[in-house]
Design an enzyme around this catalytic site. Structure first.
Site, short mmCIF file in Angstrom:
data_model
loop_
_atom_site.label_atom_id
_atom_site.label_comp_id
_atom_site.label_asym_id
_atom_site.label_seq_id
_atom_site.Cartn_x
_atom_site.Cartn_y
_atom_site.Cartn_z
N THR A 111 0.86 -1.18 0.00
CA THR A 111 0.00 0.00 0.00
C THR A 111 0.89 1.23 0.00
OG1 THR A 111 -1.80 -1.12 1.14
CG2 THR A 111 -1.80 1.26 1.27
N PHE A 132 1.12 5.27 0.75
CA PHE A 132 0.51 6.34 1.54
C PHE A 132 1.13 7.66 1.14
CE2 PHE A 132 0.34 2.44 3.91
CZ PHE A 132 -0.83 2.47 4.64
#
Ligand SMILES: O=C(O)C(=O)C[C@]1(C(=O)O)C=C[C@@H](O)C=C1
Length: 357
Positions: free
Chosen positions: A257, A259
């Site tokens: 992921t 960010f």
């Protein structure tokens, strides 16, 4: 190894530890003085931190791996920065989420991390200057874009000043050993989707899959009820004292992921940067191709291109674009100029160092 050899090495380690201790404090003293020179101005300098970490990795003679020394220096800088002024960082809570892990990975453990109940609240607290920075998930390698973060970026006055890339590992967690008697599995909807194949193969078909607001919430529920399991990460397992029945159960082994870190400042060039922007294009054949031509024409590489329906008009789209380079680099500046001549809406979200850790 003889007792005497062991003692020699341990004596050497004792001496070195004291040297490291003195050097660390000398470093901290310099940081404190830098803080005074900054005199209440912006303390956190992402461009300088990226340069420090890259230099450590490049000059590392081993045997410690480059990644490991960079992580150690990440924590050293975090402590030095806290002597200048402790930072407060908003993330999507509750405690134990991947967002908190990403926050600690980027800012180190001396930062104060503040769990927020939604991405909206996290943005709002930083916009109002109640907290210093927000760390928000923006895309996952298997699940795609995080729509709410993208929507907030259209209107926020905050600027992107960093990125964090986190490998996501999911585990099956329970408050007792063995999978017998599990009737329900709690997880965030994305985690359920990312572990779909594993669940099909390894748990009976009648085990109910229930999506909840976060992986930490899933772990909390599993901690309370022995007939339930949770899918969550290491931090949630530790926080709720759960056993790992199976590790790394994500279907896609390279599950990551990304960010973004947002705050109120512009970040200087480091030579290895990215620039994030939003542009709009009319819904006409060839419009996107025409719009993007200045990026290719100036030799700028695009690392992300994501479209979302614009809220302004039916079937108009906005595009989230990341390019390599800083908006002050000459080729990126020319590409942006070209874009601005071709569309009425360009918002430069910020330029920032590419993730080092
Ligand atoms: O160089 C600075 O501006 C510092 O404040 C020192 C330091 C560091 O510890 O190296 C600490 C915080 C900043 O974000 C960058 C670097």
């Amino acid at each position: 190894m003889s007792e005497q050899q062991l003692k020699q090495h341990r004596d050497a380690i004792d001496r070195i530890d004291i040297e490291i201790l003195h050097l660390l404090n000398q470093r901290a003293q310099h940081a404190r003085e830098i803080g005074e020179i900054k005199g209440g101005g912006i303390i956190y300098r992402p461009e300088r931190e990226a340069q420090v970490l890259r230099r450590i990795k490049e000059q590392n003679p081993g045997p410690l791996p480059g990644e490991s020394v960079a992580r150690l220096f990440r924590e050293i800088m975090s402590e030095c920065l806290a002597l200048e002024k402790p930072l407060s960082i908003a993330y999507l809570g509750p405690e134990g989420t991947f967002s908190q892990l990403a926050t600690l990975k980027h800012f180190g453990h001396a930062a104060r991390t503040v769990a927020c109940s939604s991405i909206d609240e996290a943005f709002r607290l930083v916009e109002a200057r109640a907290l210093d920075y927000v760390v928000a998930p923006v895309e996952n390698s298997t699940e795609g874009a995080v729509g709410r973060t993208l929507d907030l970026m259209v209107s926020t006055p905050l600027k992107v000043c960093g990125e964090v890339v986190l490998r996501i590992h999911h585990h099956l967690l329970r408050n007792s050993a063995g999978t017998d008697g599990i009737r329900r599995v709690y997880a965030h909807a994305q985690a359920l989707a990312q572990c779909h194949e594993w669940l099909n193969k390894n748990l009976p078909a009648d085990v109910e899959r229930v999506s909840v607001a976060s992986n930490a919430e899933a772990a909390r529920l599993a901690a309370e009820d022995g007939s339930c399991a949770a899918i969550a990460g290491q931090a949630a397992a530790e926080r709720f004292n759960l056993l790992k029945l199976a590790e790394n159960i994500e279907d896609e082994p390279n599950n990551t992921t990304r960010f973004l870190v947002l705050g109120h400042q512009d970040v200087g060039q480091t030579g290895q940067d990215k620039t994030s922007l939003i542009v709009s294009a009319p819904n006409r054949p060839g419009a996107v191709h025409y719009l993007l031509a200045p990026i290719a024409d100036n030799g700028v590489s695009m690392t992300k291109f994501e479209s979302r329906p614009s809220r302004a008009g039916l079937w108009d789209y906005v595009f989230f674009i990341d390019v390599e380079g800083h908006h002050d680099d000459p080729n990126v500046a020319k590409a942006l100029q070209g874009l601005m001549e071709r569309t009425s809406f360009v918002k430069v979200l910020g330029a920032y160092p590419q993730a080092v850790l």
